[in-house]
Design a protein around this motif. Structure first.
Motif, PDB file in Angstrom:
ATOM      1  N   LEU A  31       0.808  -1.220   0.000  1.00  0.00           N
ATOM      2  CA  LEU A  31       0.000   0.000   0.000  1.00  0.00           C
ATOM      3  C   LEU A  31       0.839   1.267   0.000  1.00  0.00           C
ATOM      4  N   TYR A  32       1.978   1.212   0.704  1.00  0.00           N
ATOM      5  CA  TYR A  32       2.733   2.444   0.923  1.00  0.00           C
ATOM      6  C   TYR A  32       4.203   2.354   0.516  1.00  0.00           C
ATOM      7  N   GLY A  33       4.615   1.213  -0.029  1.00  0.00           N
ATOM      8  CA  GLY A  33       6.003   1.071  -0.431  1.00  0.00           C
ATOM      9  C   GLY A  33       6.968   1.066   0.739  1.00  0.00           C
ATOM     10  N   MET A  34       6.530   0.563   1.894  1.00  0.00           N
ATOM     11  CA  MET A  34       7.384   0.532   3.084  1.00  0.00           C
ATOM     12  C   MET A  34       8.640  -0.296   2.813  1.00  0.00           C
ATOM     13  N   LYS A  35       9.814   0.242   3.171  1.00  0.00           N
ATOM     14  CA  LYS A  35      11.076  -0.454   2.957  1.00  0.00           C
ATOM     15  C   LYS A  35      11.295  -1.510   4.041  1.00  0.00           C
ATOM     16  N   ASP A  36      12.244  -2.419   3.760  1.00  0.00           N
ATOM     17  CA  ASP A  36      12.467  -3.542   4.662  1.00  0.00           C
ATOM     18  C   ASP A  36      12.874  -3.091   6.057  1.00  0.00           C
ATOM     19  N   ASP A  37      13.783  -2.101   6.157  1.00  0.00           N
ATOM     20  CA  ASP A  37      14.213  -1.656   7.476  1.00  0.00           C
ATOM     21  C   ASP A  37      13.070  -0.986   8.233  1.00  0.00           C
ATOM     22  N   GLU A  38      12.209  -0.278   7.507  1.00  0.00           N
ATOM     23  CA  GLU A  38      11.025   0.308   8.125  1.00  0.00           C
ATOM     24  C   GLU A  38      10.052  -0.785   8.552  1.00  0.00           C
ATOM     25  N   GLY A  39       9.983  -1.846   7.749  1.00  0.00           N
ATOM     26  CA  GLY A  39       9.094  -2.961   8.069  1.00  0.00           C
ATOM     27  C   GLY A  39       9.494  -3.672   9.337  1.00  0.00           C
ATOM     28  N   LEU A  40      10.806  -3.816   9.563  1.00  0.00           N
ATOM     29  CA  LEU A  40      11.282  -4.455  10.781  1.00  0.00           C
ATOM     30  C   LEU A  40      10.869  -3.652  12.004  1.00  0.00           C
ATOM     31  N   LEU A  41      11.049  -2.346  11.941  1.00  0.00           N
ATOM     32  CA  LEU A  41      10.646  -1.482  13.046  1.00  0.00           C
ATOM     33  C   LEU A  41       9.130  -1.526  13.223  1.00  0.00           C
ATOM     34  N   PHE A  42       8.401  -1.588  12.123  1.00  0.00           N
ATOM     35  CA  PHE A  42       6.943  -1.670  12.168  1.00  0.00           C
ATOM     36  C   PHE A  42       6.505  -2.917  12.934  1.00  0.00           C
ATOM     37  N   LYS A  43       7.126  -4.065  12.646  1.00  0.00           N
ATOM     38  CA  LYS A  43       6.769  -5.307  13.330  1.00  0.00           C
ATOM     39  C   LYS A  43       7.091  -5.233  14.825  1.00  0.00           C
ATOM     40  N   GLU A  44       8.220  -4.637  15.157  1.00  0.00           N
ATOM     41  CA  GLU A  44       8.560  -4.457  16.572  1.00  0.00           C
ATOM     42  C   GLU A  44       7.510  -3.605  17.276  1.00  0.00           C
ATOM     43  N   ASP A  45       7.048  -2.569  16.598  1.00  0.00           N
ATOM     44  CA  ASP A  45       6.050  -1.680  17.192  1.00  0.00           C
ATOM     45  C   ASP A  45       4.689  -2.369  17.316  1.00  0.00           C
ATOM     46  N   ILE A  46       4.358  -3.239  16.363  1.00  0.00           N
ATOM     47  CA  ILE A  46       3.110  -3.988  16.471  1.00  0.00           C
ATOM     48  C   ILE A  46       3.137  -4.878  17.721  1.00  0.00           C
ATOM     49  N   VAL A  47       4.249  -5.580  17.931  1.00  0.00           N
ATOM     50  CA  VAL A  47       4.355  -6.448  19.108  1.00  0.00           C
ATOM     51  C   VAL A  47       4.243  -5.617  20.389  1.00  0.00           C
ATOM     52  N   ARG A  48       4.922  -4.486  20.404  1.00  0.00           N
ATOM     53  CA  ARG A  48       4.843  -3.614  21.585  1.00  0.00           C
ATOM     54  C   ARG A  48       3.399  -3.195  21.843  1.00  0.00           C
ATOM     55  N   CYS A  49       2.691  -2.817  20.799  1.00  0.00           N
ATOM     56  CA  CYS A  49       1.297  -2.385  20.953  1.00  0.00           C
ATOM     57  C   CYS A  49       0.392  -3.556  21.350  1.00  0.00           C
ATOM     58  N   LEU A  50       0.628  -4.727  20.768  1.00  0.00           N
ATOM     59  CA  LEU A  50      -0.136  -5.901  21.174  1.00  0.00           C
ATOM     60  C   LEU A  50      -0.018  -6.139  22.672  1.00  0.00           C
ATOM     61  N   LYS A  51       1.205  -6.077  23.161  1.00  0.00           N
ATOM     62  CA  LYS A  51       1.447  -6.327  24.578  1.00  0.00           C
ATOM     63  C   LYS A  51       0.832  -5.241  25.458  1.00  0.00           C
ATOM     64  N   GLU A  52       1.012  -3.987  25.056  1.00  0.00           N
ATOM     65  CA  GLU A  52       0.484  -2.888  25.860  1.00  0.00           C
ATOM     66  C   GLU A  52      -1.043  -2.917  25.908  1.00  0.00           C
ATOM     67  N   ILE A  53      -1.661  -3.147  24.756  1.00  0.00           N
ATOM     68  CA  ILE A  53      -3.127  -3.175  24.696  1.00  0.00           C
ATOM     69  C   ILE A  53      -3.675  -4.328  25.525  1.00  0.00           C
ATOM     70  N   ARG A  54      -3.042  -5.509  25.421  1.00  0.00           N
ATOM     71  CA  ARG A  54      -3.527  -6.658  26.182  1.00  0.00           C
ATOM     72  C   ARG A  54      -3.297  -6.454  27.678  1.00  0.00           C
ATOM     73  N   CYS A  55      -2.149  -5.884  28.064  1.00  0.00           N
ATOM     74  CA  CYS A  55      -1.908  -5.638  29.491  1.00  0.00           C
ATOM     75  C   CYS A  55      -2.947  -4.673  30.062  1.00  0.00           C
ATOM     76  N   ASP A  56      -3.292  -3.647  29.303  1.00  0.00           N
ATOM     77  CA  ASP A  56      -4.344  -2.723  29.748  1.00  0.00           C
ATOM     78  C   ASP A  56      -5.681  -3.453  29.852  1.00  0.00           C
ATOM     79  N   GLU A  57      -5.940  -4.334  28.887  1.00  0.00           N
ATOM     80  CA  GLU A  57      -7.190  -5.095  28.900  1.00  0.00           C
ATOM     81  C   GLU A  57      -7.238  -6.031  30.106  1.00  0.00           C
ATOM     82  N   ILE A  58      -6.107  -6.673  30.410  1.00  0.00           N
ATOM     83  CA  ILE A  58      -6.049  -7.582  31.554  1.00  0.00           C
ATOM     84  C   ILE A  58      -6.294  -6.824  32.856  1.00  0.00           C
TER      85      ILE A  58
END
Length: 309
Positions: free
Chosen positions: A240-267
């Motif tokens: 969709l946006y032409g995200m580069k590989d190095d940006e993609g790696l950081l994106f995945k790290e941020d997704i995991v961080r958000c998954l954890k933060e959102i679930r911890c708040d939910e818990i």
């Protein structure tokens, strides 16, 4: 004698199939969906198979849905897989064969138990053996398998605080929400609604109990399923946006961080709500305690370490 065995069973089975709504609402949304899917599967089984069989085979009135739920939860919590019966030349029950062995079904679960069942084909009987040592009057344990707490809770109604096989599960909605939180400028609500059907097809998401498909543990972080989900979101961003590989790696790290933060708040919210549940029907107190274990051990996993890629 079947009647003698049935007379030994509890009159009521505390199962997710009949989980009070006040308790169900104290689970993370992802797990609520899994519980509801389990309940829906039981209803379909009753409507499409049980009622049909009674109409075809017997003139007797079919069991009530409540009676069916009792029987279904008894079988699900007390039966064990029996691969020895799948291709047996005489019995031949086929793939996924399960059985209930009276007496054996009383054994509680313990991780690492070295008790095991052996099928003695010549005499067509089962023998319980153990490589563990037991003294007279000791309780004998049987391992139900390398199951995480969510599977133990849904199938057997309990959880273990010291479960070495414990995992955290996320569904596609969790993954999309975390992607939006990680990159709100890229993943708007309208975009997520548009791409969700294609992503459901890609990950094979169904309405069944396996809806929570992405798993995470505290030793390796994202497991294969979640890694595949993260790669999928990276590919979407690249297309969709032409995200580069190095940006993609950081994106995945941020997704995991958000998954954890959102679930911890939910818990945190779930635990608060759980403590405020005080109008439970009689007998559900143990289930409430097990849910507390499920939530607290999950929070421990999520806060255990930072993920390195």
């Amino acid at each position: 004698n079947n009647e003698d065995y049935i007379s030994t069973l509890p009159e009521y089975q505390y199962s997710v199939l009949t989980l009070p709504s006040s308790l169900e609402s104290c689970l993370p949304q992802c797990y609520q969906t899994s519980v509801q899917a389990s309940q829906e599967s039981a209803r379909i089984l009753y409507d499409e198979i049980i009622l049909l069989l009674f109409r075809i085979i017997t003139a007797a009135p079919p069991p009530s849905f409540d009676s069916f739920l009792w029987a279904f939860s008894i079988v699900r919590s007390r039966s064990v897989l029996a691969p020895e019966l799948e291709m047996h030349p005489l019995l031949n029950y086929g793939p996924g064969a399960r059985m209930i062995l009276p007496g054996i079904d009383l054994l509680n679960h313990k991780v690492g138990s070295r008790c095991f069942l052996e099928f003695e084909e010549k005499v067509c009987r089962w023998k319980l053996s153990s490589k563990d040592s037991y003294n007279k009057d000791d309780q004998i344990f049987l391992s139900y398998g390398d199951l995480d707490n969510l599977k133990l809770f849904i199938n057997y109604g309990f959880c273990s605080r010291d479960n070495p096989n414990n995992l955290v599960f996320f569904d596609l909605d969790d993954l999309l929400q975390a992607s939006s939180s990680a990159r709100p400028g890229l993943f708007s609500e309208s975009l997520l609604a548009r791409i969700k059907p294609q992503l459901e097809t890609a990950v094979g998401t169904t309405k069944g109990e396996e809806r929570a498909v992405f798993s995470y543990d505290d030793s390796t972080g994202p497991r294969e399923s979640l890694t595949a989900g993260l790669n999928m979101m990276q590919q979407v961003a690249q297309q969709l946006y032409g995200m580069k590989d190095d940006e993609g790696l950081l994106f995945k790290e941020d997704i995991v961080r958000c998954l954890k933060e959102i679930r911890c708040d939910e818990i945190k919210v779930c635990l608060t709500n759980l403590e405020n549940v005080d109008d439970l029907p009689e007998g559900w107190g143990a289930t409430k305690d097990y849910m507390r274990i499920l939530l607290e051990t999950e929070n421990e996993i999520l806060t255990a370490q930072k993920i390195d890629y």
